[in-house]
Design a protein around this motif. Sequence first.
Motif, PDB file in Angstrom:
ATOM      1  N   ILE A   4      12.925 -18.607  -7.489  1.00  0.00           N
ATOM      2  CA  ILE A   4      13.143 -19.593  -6.428  1.00  0.00           C
ATOM      3  C   ILE A   4      14.547 -20.172  -6.514  1.00  0.00           C
ATOM      4  O   ILE A   4      15.238 -20.326  -5.500  1.00  0.00           O
ATOM      5  CB  ILE A   4      12.090 -20.719  -6.511  1.00  0.00           C
ATOM      6  N   ASP A   5      14.983 -20.500  -7.719  1.00  0.00           N
ATOM      7  CA  ASP A   5      16.329 -21.061  -7.900  1.00  0.00           C
ATOM      8  C   ASP A   5      17.402 -20.072  -7.443  1.00  0.00           C
ATOM      9  O   ASP A   5      18.380 -20.457  -6.783  1.00  0.00           O
ATOM     10  CB  ASP A   5      16.563 -21.436  -9.360  1.00  0.00           C
TER      11      ASP A   5
ATOM     12  N   ILE B  61      17.082 -17.573  -5.284  1.00  0.00           N
ATOM     13  CA  ILE B  61      17.024 -17.392  -3.836  1.00  0.00           C
ATOM     14  C   ILE B  61      17.640 -18.581  -3.111  1.00  0.00           C
ATOM     15  O   ILE B  61      18.386 -18.412  -2.128  1.00  0.00           O
ATOM     16  CB  ILE B  61      15.574 -17.156  -3.382  1.00  0.00           C
ATOM     17  N   LYS B  62      17.383 -19.794  -3.572  1.00  0.00           N
ATOM     18  CA  LYS B  62      17.986 -20.972  -2.949  1.00  0.00           C
ATOM     19  C   LYS B  62      19.501 -20.940  -3.082  1.00  0.00           C
ATOM     20  O   LYS B  62      20.230 -21.327  -2.155  1.00  0.00           O
ATOM     21  CB  LYS B  62      17.413 -22.241  -3.567  1.00  0.00           C
ATOM     22  N   SER B  63      19.987 -20.460  -4.205  1.00  0.00           N
ATOM     23  CA  SER B  63      21.432 -20.330  -4.399  1.00  0.00           C
ATOM     24  C   SER B  63      22.018 -19.306  -3.438  1.00  0.00           C
ATOM     25  O   SER B  63      23.106 -19.512  -2.878  1.00  0.00           O
ATOM     26  CB  SER B  63      21.744 -19.933  -5.841  1.00  0.00           C
TER      27      SER B  63
ATOM     28  N   GLU C 148      20.765 -18.504  -0.540  1.00  0.00           N
ATOM     29  CA  GLU C 148      20.726 -19.130   0.787  1.00  0.00           C
ATOM     30  C   GLU C 148      21.948 -20.012   1.003  1.00  0.00           C
ATOM     31  O   GLU C 148      22.556 -19.989   2.081  1.00  0.00           O
ATOM     32  CB  GLU C 148      19.460 -19.977   0.929  1.00  0.00           C
ATOM     33  N   ASN C 149      22.315 -20.768  -0.011  1.00  0.00           N
ATOM     34  CA  ASN C 149      23.481 -21.652   0.096  1.00  0.00           C
ATOM     35  C   ASN C 149      24.773 -20.872   0.308  1.00  0.00           C
ATOM     36  O   ASN C 149      25.734 -21.392   0.893  1.00  0.00           O
ATOM     37  CB  ASN C 149      23.596 -22.522  -1.156  1.00  0.00           C
TER      38      ASN C 149
ATOM     39  N   ASN D  51       8.789 -22.063  -0.462  1.00  0.00           N
ATOM     40  CA  ASN D  51       9.930 -22.834  -0.966  1.00  0.00           C
ATOM     41  C   ASN D  51      11.286 -22.424  -0.405  1.00  0.00           C
ATOM     42  O   ASN D  51      12.259 -23.167  -0.597  1.00  0.00           O
ATOM     43  CB  ASN D  51       9.986 -22.708  -2.489  1.00  0.00           C
ATOM     44  N   CYS D  52      11.356 -21.277   0.256  1.00  0.00           N
ATOM     45  CA  CYS D  52      12.660 -20.742   0.677  1.00  0.00           C
ATOM     46  C   CYS D  52      12.621 -20.284   2.127  1.00  0.00           C
ATOM     47  O   CYS D  52      11.556 -20.009   2.690  1.00  0.00           O
ATOM     48  CB  CYS D  52      13.050 -19.558  -0.206  1.00  0.00           C
ATOM     49  N   ASN D  53      13.822 -20.182   2.719  1.00  0.00           N
ATOM     50  CA  ASN D  53      13.952 -19.659   4.077  1.00  0.00           C
ATOM     51  C   ASN D  53      14.380 -18.198   4.086  1.00  0.00           C
ATOM     52  O   ASN D  53      14.200 -17.503   5.079  1.00  0.00           O
ATOM     53  CB  ASN D  53      14.974 -20.488   4.863  1.00  0.00           C
TER      54      ASN D  53
ATOM     55  N   GLN E 275      21.806 -16.603 -12.876  1.00  0.00           N
ATOM     56  CA  GLN E 275      22.699 -17.608 -12.304  1.00  0.00           C
ATOM     57  C   GLN E 275      24.174 -17.364 -12.641  1.00  0.00           C
ATOM     58  O   GLN E 275      25.054 -17.818 -11.905  1.00  0.00           O
ATOM     59  CB  GLN E 275      22.284 -19.004 -12.775  1.00  0.00           C
TER      60      GLN E 275
END
Length: 244
Positions: A41-42, A44-46, A48-49, A87-89, A214
């Motif tokens: 999740i972390d 994927i969110k990164s 996305e950003n 949790n993600c788009n 990361q």
Amino acid sequence: MFLFSRRKKLLKDFISNGYIDIHSHLLPNIDDGSKSITETIDLIKSLENLGFKSAIATPHIYKAVWDNSRSDIENKYQNTLPDVTQNCNLSLHIAAEYMLDENFEKLLSAGNLLTLKNEYVLVEMSYLSPPIMLFDLLFELQLEGYKPVLAHPERYNFYHNHFEYYHKLKTAGCLFQMNLLSSTGYYGKHVAECADRLLKENLIDFVGSDVHHQNHIASFENKVLLKNSNSIPALVANNLFFEK
């Protein structure tokens, strides 16, 4: 002598909103990528950003190290997808990164490879040496209706002083996917030099993040060092072909 670009942009600046990533290791606990659903999740969110719209998770299928199967990957994906969706788009899909070895020949004979899209299949080689039957495997792949996409050709050091083999691979019907991080020198100077020459000679077809952790994400904040980086945006756009 390696020539660097005079105007150095950050790698993240080359990622347009809506980028489709075709090489990543986002599924948890299946290879050397994400180690947990939290890390997935972390990551994927990164992404996305950074502007990623979707990503294809491509776990290794390498019998000697990660003895995964198509069903292993599909099951892991089905178990992971609800958490990602909640949790993600980013739109997450799956394929596989197949090691070209004797086991791959058996998988090819059995049929039903897990592809990036349609007939496009992501393949890799050992970093130590190419398989003896490399060109036979590429021929057999295409005979079965597949189109091979070779992951990170710039990272195969054994070809750096034998550049003619890159042309032979292209002539043999192999498409090339460059790792974006190679443009920053992440894998070393010689890999960056090779990536620059591959770009200069228009041998690259697609690009991928090959994100495992990361540290890879953080490297998108680094400067792109290649003289021929002006061709990267077109390659980023080429990835739109894989939109699902």
